[in-house]
Each structure stands twice: as C-alpha cells, then as structure tokens.
Scaffold this motif. Structure first.
Motif, PDB file in Angstrom:
ATOM      1  N   MET A   1       0.843  -1.178   0.000  1.00  0.00           N
ATOM      2  CA  MET A   1       0.000   0.000   0.000  1.00  0.00           C
ATOM      3  C   MET A   1       0.890   1.245   0.000  1.00  0.00           C
ATOM      4  SD  MET A   1      -2.852   0.957   2.821  1.00  0.00           S
ATOM      5  CE  MET A   1      -4.143   2.054   2.386  1.00  0.00           C
ATOM      6  N   VAL A   3       2.288   5.062   0.589  1.00  0.00           N
ATOM      7  CA  VAL A   3       2.238   5.989   1.713  1.00  0.00           C
ATOM      8  C   VAL A   3       1.333   7.157   1.312  1.00  0.00           C
ATOM      9  CG1 VAL A   3       3.630   7.572   3.091  1.00  0.00           C
ATOM     10  CG2 VAL A   3       4.523   5.325   2.510  1.00  0.00           C
ATOM     11  N   ASP A   7      -0.036   9.166   6.461  1.00  0.00           N
ATOM     12  CA  ASP A   7       1.215   8.471   6.769  1.00  0.00           C
ATOM     13  C   ASP A   7       2.388   9.453   6.820  1.00  0.00           C
ATOM     14  OD1 ASP A   7      -0.070   5.973   6.787  1.00  0.00           O
ATOM     15  OD2 ASP A   7       0.353   5.616   4.671  1.00  0.00           O
ATOM     16  N   ARG A  39      -1.948   2.440  11.654  1.00  0.00           N
ATOM     17  CA  ARG A  39      -1.050   3.012  10.644  1.00  0.00           C
ATOM     18  C   ARG A  39       0.405   2.705  10.975  1.00  0.00           C
ATOM     19  NH1 ARG A  39      -2.774   6.514   6.398  1.00  0.00           N
ATOM     20  NH2 ARG A  39      -5.035   6.490   6.465  1.00  0.00           N
ATOM     21  N   ARG A  42       1.139  -0.897  10.185  1.00  0.00           N
ATOM     22  CA  ARG A  42       1.262  -1.133   8.753  1.00  0.00           C
ATOM     23  C   ARG A  42       2.583  -0.580   8.221  1.00  0.00           C
ATOM     24  NH1 ARG A  42       0.642   1.973   4.643  1.00  0.00           N
ATOM     25  NH2 ARG A  42      -0.692   3.492   5.668  1.00  0.00           N
ATOM     26  N   LEU A  43       2.962   0.610   8.673  1.00  0.00           N
ATOM     27  CA  LEU A  43       4.220   1.201   8.220  1.00  0.00           C
ATOM     28  C   LEU A  43       5.417   0.336   8.630  1.00  0.00           C
ATOM     29  CD1 LEU A  43       3.401   4.950   8.943  1.00  0.00           C
ATOM     30  CD2 LEU A  43       3.764   3.922   6.675  1.00  0.00           C
ATOM     31  N   GLU A  44       5.343  -0.267   9.807  1.00  0.00           N
ATOM     32  CA  GLU A  44       6.402  -1.189  10.230  1.00  0.00           C
ATOM     33  C   GLU A  44       6.367  -2.464   9.403  1.00  0.00           C
ATOM     34  OE1 GLU A  44       6.528  -1.935  14.434  1.00  0.00           O
ATOM     35  OE2 GLU A  44       6.572   0.199  14.901  1.00  0.00           O
ATOM     36  N   ARG A  45       5.180  -3.037   9.230  1.00  0.00           N
ATOM     37  CA  ARG A  45       5.023  -4.276   8.461  1.00  0.00           C
ATOM     38  C   ARG A  45       5.492  -4.099   7.011  1.00  0.00           C
ATOM     39  NH1 ARG A  45       0.100  -4.811   9.625  1.00  0.00           N
ATOM     40  NH2 ARG A  45      -0.746  -3.881   7.747  1.00  0.00           N
ATOM     41  N   ASP A  46       5.212  -2.918   6.431  1.00  0.00           N
ATOM     42  CA  ASP A  46       5.608  -2.635   5.050  1.00  0.00           C
ATOM     43  C   ASP A  46       7.083  -2.243   4.919  1.00  0.00           C
ATOM     44  OD1 ASP A  46       2.993  -3.157   4.363  1.00  0.00           O
ATOM     45  OD2 ASP A  46       2.466  -1.068   3.925  1.00  0.00           O
ATOM     46  N   GLY A  47       7.779  -2.116   6.051  1.00  0.00           N
ATOM     47  CA  GLY A  47       9.202  -1.791   6.007  1.00  0.00           C
ATOM     48  C   GLY A  47       9.508  -0.316   5.863  1.00  0.00           C
ATOM     49  N   VAL A  48       8.495   0.552   5.987  1.00  0.00           N
ATOM     50  CA  VAL A  48       8.739   1.990   5.922  1.00  0.00           C
ATOM     51  C   VAL A  48       9.439   2.437   7.204  1.00  0.00           C
ATOM     52  CG1 VAL A  48       7.654   4.275   5.780  1.00  0.00           C
ATOM     53  CG2 VAL A  48       6.766   2.388   4.395  1.00  0.00           C
ATOM     54  N   THR A  50      11.716   1.228  10.052  1.00  0.00           N
ATOM     55  CA  THR A  50      12.615   0.082  10.230  1.00  0.00           C
ATOM     56  C   THR A  50      13.221  -0.002  11.621  1.00  0.00           C
ATOM     57  OG1 THR A  50      14.474   1.365   9.365  1.00  0.00           O
ATOM     58  CG2 THR A  50      13.216   0.033   7.784  1.00  0.00           C
TER      59      THR A  50
END
Length: 159
Positions: A1, A3, A7, A39, A42-48, A50
């Motif tokens: 998804m 950003v 976000d 949010r 999700r940002l952690e899961r998506d690797g945004v 780190t």
C-alpha cells in the motif's frame, strides 16, 4: 500500500518528536489512537519504519574518524566477505555496489592508526582482493529523512 498524506504526517512527527507517546501523536494529528496504531503497525510491516532506537554518535563513543572503504572481492565470494565484515565492529555499514569495487563500507575509528589497523584486518579477510579508502573530512549533509518524507507527502497530495 502506498504511503498517503496521513502516513507522511505521522512520519514527520516520528522524525521531529521521536520520544512522544502514541496517545500524544494521535492528539496532535487529530485521529483516534487506534487509527494511529494501525497506521504505525502497517508502516512497520511494510518496512517503511525500520526501527525506533536512538541514533548514536560514533564520535561521542570515541570513534571520530569516518572513512569509506571500497572493497574489491574475488568473484563468487561476496556473501562470505560480507559475513566476515559483519564481524568487524568498526564497520557500521556495508553495501554491495556497482562501479569501482564490489562493496562499500562505512568505517569508524579512534584515530588514523586505528583506521589503518581496521583496514589491515579487512585486507586479511579471505576473498578480499584490495581496498581503497577515502577519509571523510566534514559532514556536509547529515543523515536525514524529513525532506524525502515531505516530497512523498507532496506527491500523495497531488494524486
């Protein structure tokens, strides 16, 4: 998804106020705590996002010398050399690269003699053919992410 604008507002707050609570972030952003937490997850899961740890200064830890060491590696030995470099504490980053060399490392040292000792250890790693070292004189642009986050936010608003 991708950003989106919310976000980017969250990321800006994380950068500018890293020690603030989730509850306070939600209040500042005008969103529900659960929305903010979802949010962040999700940002952690998506690797945004780190990591959340502190940024440390090698200089304050007694290692003020910074050098970029290019490492030429025997073909087929990149993984083994990378594993060996990971065991050298003064190597704070290493990347495989294109161009003049196979790997680029960021090395910190106490002084010039210590840097030479670290380079001598690198040269002894099986698979290392040669190294080329560039010593940093002064940091001109510190590590930063906020300008990139702001550019992503502008692109999200334009979509």
């Amino acid at each position: 998804m991708p950003v989106d604008e919310l976000d980017t507002r969250i990321l800006r707050l994380l950068i500018e106020q890293p020690r603030t609570s989730v509850r306070e972030y939600a209040r500042l952003l005008g969103v529900a705590r659960g929305t903010l937490q979802a949010r962040l997850d999700r940002l952690e899961r998506d690797g945004v996002i780190t990591g959340t740890g502190p940024t440390l200064s090698p200089a304050a830890l007694g290692h003020p010398v910074l050098a970029f060491v290019h490492v030429e590696v025997t073909q087929g030995h990149l993984d083994e050399v990378g594993e060996a470099l990971a065991r050298v504490p003064e190597i704070v980053e290493a990347f495989s690269i294109t161009g003049g060399g196979d790997m680029m490392t960021r090395v910190v040292a106490r002084d010039a003699m210590h840097l030479e000792d670290v380079i001598q250890r690198l040269i002894q790693v099986p698979g290392v053919v040669r190294t080329r070292t560039e010593v940093a004189l002064r940091e001109r642009v510190p590590h930063r992410m906020l300008p990139l986050v702001e550019a992503v936010g502008r692109a999200a608003r334009a979509r």
